[in-house]
Design a protein around this motif. Structure first.
Motif, short mmCIF file in Angstrom:
data_model
loop_
_atom_site.label_atom_id
_atom_site.label_comp_id
_atom_site.label_asym_id
_atom_site.label_seq_id
_atom_site.Cartn_x
_atom_site.Cartn_y
_atom_site.Cartn_z
N UNK A 173 15.28 90.63 -21.61
CA UNK A 173 13.89 90.44 -21.78
C UNK A 173 13.50 91.43 -23.09
N UNK A 174 12.50 90.68 -23.62
CA UNK A 174 12.07 91.15 -24.91
C UNK A 174 11.28 92.53 -24.57
N UNK A 175 10.72 92.82 -23.50
CA UNK A 175 9.89 93.80 -22.96
C UNK A 175 10.59 95.08 -23.08
N UNK A 176 12.02 94.94 -22.88
CA UNK A 176 12.97 96.22 -22.94
C UNK A 176 12.88 96.67 -24.21
N UNK A 177 12.47 96.36 -25.20
CA UNK A 177 12.47 96.65 -26.71
C UNK A 177 11.73 98.00 -26.59
N UNK A 178 10.95 98.42 -25.45
CA UNK A 178 10.27 99.52 -25.26
C UNK A 178 11.22 101.00 -25.59
N UNK A 179 10.61 101.86 -26.53
CA UNK A 179 11.44 102.87 -26.78
C UNK A 179 11.57 103.76 -25.49
N UNK A 180 10.87 103.50 -24.36
CA UNK A 180 11.03 104.44 -23.07
C UNK A 180 12.44 103.94 -22.62
N UNK A 181 12.87 102.76 -22.95
CA UNK A 181 14.11 102.27 -22.24
C UNK A 181 15.51 103.15 -22.71
N UNK A 182 15.66 103.27 -23.91
CA UNK A 182 16.80 104.09 -24.23
C UNK A 182 16.69 105.37 -24.03
N UNK A 183 15.36 106.09 -23.99
CA UNK A 183 15.22 107.40 -23.62
C UNK A 183 15.59 107.47 -22.03
N UNK A 184 15.27 106.59 -21.31
CA UNK A 184 15.62 106.65 -19.88
C UNK A 184 17.11 106.31 -19.63
N UNK A 185 17.54 105.55 -20.25
CA UNK A 185 19.21 105.51 -20.11
C UNK A 185 19.85 106.58 -20.61
N UNK A 186 19.41 107.12 -21.70
CA UNK A 186 20.24 108.48 -22.18
C UNK A 186 19.97 109.39 -21.08
N UNK A 187 18.94 109.66 -20.52
CA UNK A 187 18.75 110.70 -19.71
C UNK A 187 19.57 110.57 -18.55
N UNK A 188 19.95 109.23 -18.06
CA UNK A 188 21.01 109.19 -17.03
C UNK A 188 22.21 108.91 -17.30
N UNK A 189 22.66 108.80 -18.50
CA UNK A 189 23.88 108.46 -18.81
C UNK A 189 24.40 107.06 -18.83
N UNK A 190 23.52 106.29 -18.96
CA UNK A 190 23.78 104.69 -18.66
C UNK A 190 23.84 103.85 -19.96
N UNK A 191 24.87 103.10 -20.28
CA UNK A 191 24.80 102.47 -21.34
C UNK A 191 24.07 101.04 -21.49
N UNK A 192 23.40 100.97 -22.46
CA UNK A 192 22.63 99.79 -22.76
C UNK A 192 23.68 98.86 -23.42
N UNK A 193 23.93 97.62 -22.71
CA UNK A 193 24.89 96.76 -23.13
C UNK A 193 24.34 95.91 -24.52
N UNK A 194 25.13 96.05 -25.35
CA UNK A 194 25.25 95.15 -26.71
C UNK A 194 25.66 93.89 -26.33
#
Length: 273
Positions: A173-194
């Motif tokens: 969903x386009x709403x995950x374009x939010x800069x908070x998403x990669x910040x949150x994933x980096x904090x947890x060491x979770x990969x954002x799928x390309x």
């Protein structure tokens, strides 16, 4: 000596009738399809786990049919991602972890969590889910103990060794374009799928973990079109770049409808050899 990053390339699943006689040799028994494919790729996504909880003996059999050094990614259940949409999922995640995932032993790779296209970004909900995810197999075994009665007589809540456990999140969903998403994933060491999906869903191209997870759903038509030589050359260059930067890379072809997935996977592996 510094650890050398690894590249894993394969397909999303392996049991597809159109592959029989086209990719799989004519007459190959269905029970030997995983054995055959696993000698030609270096990883496979288990996607049956998305539709229903599997059993420990299934995971043991899959591990036994594949060569040493092989790795599976395992797709988390749609009950967690699509029906519950990450709300109140502690017990469902425990059920998934108790269903036999740990029976893969050293062949257990990343766990994939694919969100539905309708699901919008909710920072609090996503953070709670990421907090829940175990980061080691020992942690997974500890959470698996919390399974409910449905797993009472077939739960596996032990691990043969304590290993790191990685997670990847595919959002649509386009709403995950939010800069908070990669910040949150980096904090947890979770990969954002390309994910490349022939323009069906937005592309999120940002590295958020110590590994990269790529899903190729089709170049021009979702699930049905293959990748040209030029496109595979381009993906190979990107994969080498991530690897040379010290990150493990997992690439899975999901364009299975016309037997493109195994052919594209083996073609990409040849480029990376």
């Amino acid at each position: 000596m510094a650890r050398v990053a690894e590249i894993r390339v394969g397909t999303s699943g392996w049991r597809y009738p159109p592959w029989r006689g086209a990719f799989y040799p004519p007459g190959l028994p269905q029970r030997r399809e995983l054995e055959y494919l696993s000698r030609r790729v270096t990883s496979i996504e288990i996607n049956g786990s998305f539709y229903a909880l599997q059993r420990p003996d299934h995971y043991r059999a899959w591990a036994a049919q594949t060569p040493d050094g092989f790795v599976f990614a395992v797709k988390g259940p749609r009950f967690v991602t699509h029906l519950k949409q990450l709300r109140d999922v502690r017990v469902p995640v425990a059920n998934f972890l108790a269903s036999g995932v740990l029976a893969l032993g050293p062949k257990l790779g990343p766990l994939l969590w694919q969100l539905p296209p309708r699901m919008r970004f909710d920072a609090q909900r996503l953070a709670a889910f990421l907090d829940l995810l175990p980061r080691t197999t020992a942690g997974a075994a500890a959470l698996a103990v919390e399974h409910d009665e449905r797993l009472e007589f077939r739960a596996l809540v032990e691990t043969d060794a304590d290993r790191p456990l990685r997670h990847a999140l595919e959002v649509r969903h386009e709403s995950f374009r939010d800069p908070a998403v990669p910040e949150l994933l980096r904090r947890h060491g979770v990969a954002l799928v390309l994910a490349d999906s022939a323009g069906t869903w937005p592309v999120f191209d940002e590295v958020t973990a110590g590994f990269v997870y790529v899903r190729l759903h089709g170049a021009d038509e979702l699930y049905a079109s293959g990748y040209t030589d030029a496109a595979l050359d381009s993906w190979a260059a990107r994969v080498r770049g991530w690897r040379d930067g010290g990150r493990d890379v997992f690439v899975y072809f999901d364009n299975d409808a016309k037997v493109h997935a195994p052919r594209d996977a083996t073609s990409l592996l040849r480029r990376l050899a």
